[in-house]
Design an enzyme around this catalytic site. Structure first.
Site, PDB file in Angstrom:
ATOM      1  N   SER A  41     -16.595 -11.174  40.136  1.00  0.00           N
ATOM      2  CA  SER A  41     -16.300 -10.902  38.738  1.00  0.00           C
ATOM      3  C   SER A  41     -17.548 -11.135  37.881  1.00  0.00           C
ATOM      4  O   SER A  41     -18.577 -10.494  38.111  1.00  0.00           O
ATOM      5  CB  SER A  41     -15.114 -11.753  38.293  1.00  0.00           C
ATOM      6  N   ASP A  70      -7.447  -2.860  39.041  1.00  0.00           N
ATOM      7  CA  ASP A  70      -8.387  -3.748  38.350  1.00  0.00           C
ATOM      8  C   ASP A  70      -9.149  -2.909  37.338  1.00  0.00           C
ATOM      9  O   ASP A  70      -9.599  -1.796  37.652  1.00  0.00           O
ATOM     10  CB  ASP A  70      -9.345  -4.358  39.372  1.00  0.00           C
ATOM     11  N   HIS A 128      -7.377  -7.758  40.276  1.00  0.00           N
ATOM     12  CA  HIS A 128      -8.678  -8.413  40.209  1.00  0.00           C
ATOM     13  C   HIS A 128      -8.652  -9.734  40.981  1.00  0.00           C
ATOM     14  O   HIS A 128      -7.736 -10.536  40.860  1.00  0.00           O
ATOM     15  CB  HIS A 128      -9.000  -8.667  38.732  1.00  0.00           C
TER      16      HIS A 128
END
Length: 380
Positions: free
Chosen positions: A216, A316, A346
């Site tokens: 991320s 996501d 995610h």
């Protein structure tokens, strides 16, 4: 600064108090807007042809989604990011079924190093009980939208990597926005990378065998570290692991070159929806200007970067930029492995540890690390 950077400060356990002397501004959070700044979310959106099919949720995720939503909503009900961080904490990440035993298979240690302004940054070192000398460094930047999180956001991935005796994992607790916006987190991570190279002997690592890694926001920072090292002539980055990476601010995404529908198609993702991602971005970089240090996809060149593993989730908002970055790297001549997992959110291995795709994700991760972290007899 050089003399400070060479000091090694060791702590047995627990986070240490910050010693930064800057006055931090009070953060008042009206962070979640009612409308996206960058996308029209009220249109009759049709899935785009390349990757739109990956949004179709799996049965396992559908069953778990209400519980995931409840947990995430509690965090996002926090009045400010400081309260969000307190609510989230940094507990040891749970390992998925069949995964390694983190309390038997590895050891951890906390260190500190001084950043360029003298602020002490914490590092968490993960390594096997039987770690080899002159190991490969996996330099890890955690996720959390540049705003929340610490080492254990990606703790399971750190443990998996550290079970390889040819690897030492070092996770950096860079300072967080909005108190410390861009480029401070980038600078902290870069300073930590240089410190690890300069203190390779103490860490038990080979300073010319480094894999930068992150998920991320950490995937963003890992990609940025690879480019910064190339730009500044820093040798030794041999590979990069980019999981669910945020690699381009929506304001600068080259929509004419790459498919870009996941922010609209997956806007209601409870793990990381569009408005929540924009809240993170606004805290991290409230007045963005074009710069590869926050948007590596728009770097002038991606040539001569190390091989990359890119793994992303189908449901996501960041899905399409992960594919775009993999495509851009390949076009620049970089060796890339890219995997997209249909119907999961995610960072799904952390929120869906029992999902059928989770062991596949870790197997590919471990195989990539094994490929680049193997230590030859000559190196020993």
């Amino acid at each position: 600064m050089e003399s400070k950077r060479n000091c090694l400060i060791t702590h047995a356990s627990g986070p240490k108090p910050r010693c930064d002397t800057r006055v931090k501004k009070q953060v008042t959070m009206d962070y979640l807007k009612n409308k996206s700044e960058y996308f029209s979310l009220d249109t009759d959106f049709k899935p785009l042809p390349k990757y739109g099919h990956l949004s179709e949720k799996t049965p396992e995720y559908i069953a778990a989604e209400p519980a995931i939503d409840a947990v995430q909503s509690r965090f996002w009900a926090s009045p400010d990011f400081a309260a969000f961080r307190r609510a989230a904490g940094d507990p040891d990440a749970a390992m998925p079924p069949g995964g390694p035993d983190r309390y038997r298979d590895i050891t951890t240690e906390l260190l500190q190093f001084p950043a360029r302004d003298g602020h002490l940054i914490e590092l968490k070192v993960y390594k096997s009980q039987n770690v080899a000398p002159n190991a490969t460094l996996v330099y890890r930047m955690h996720g959390g939208g540049f705003v929340v999180g610490r080492h254990e956001v990606d703790g399971a991935e750190n443990v998996y990597a550290a079970t390889n005796p040819n690897i030492v994992v070092v996770s950096v607790d860079y300072r967080l926005a909005p108190e410390f916006p861009f480029p401070r987190p980038v600078e902290d991570c870069y300073d930590g990378l240089l410190w690890c190279k300069e203190n390779a002997k103490a860490l038990g690592i080979n300073p010319e065998k480094i894999i930068v890694a992150g998920s991320s926001a950490g995937g963003n920072l890992a990609a940025v570290m690879a480019i910064m090292a190339r730009e500044n002539g820093i040798a030794g980055i041999i590979a990069q692991v980019l999981h669910f990476p945020a690699v381009c601010h929506p304001k600068f995404f080259p929509r004419d070159k790459y498919e870009y529908g996941s922010y609209i198609q997956n806007s209601e993702n409870p793990v990381l929806g569009t408005l929540r991602m924009e809240a993170f971005l606004n805290a991290y970089n409230p007045n963005p200007e074009p710069d590869y240090r926050h948007s590596p996809l728009i770097a002038d060149s991606l040539a001569n970067l190390p091989p990359a593993l890119v793994q992303c989730a189908g449901f996501d908002v960041l899905r399409d930029e992960a594919f775009a970055y993999a495509e851009a790297l390949k076009l620049a001549g970089v060796d890339v492995e890219i995997y997209g997992y249909q119907g999961v959110p995610h960072c799904f291995p952390a929120v869906l540890p029992t999902h059928p795709s989770t062991p596949v994700f870790y197997k590919r991760y471990n195989s990539f690390l094994e490929k680049y972290a193997t230590i030859s007899a000559e190196e020993n």
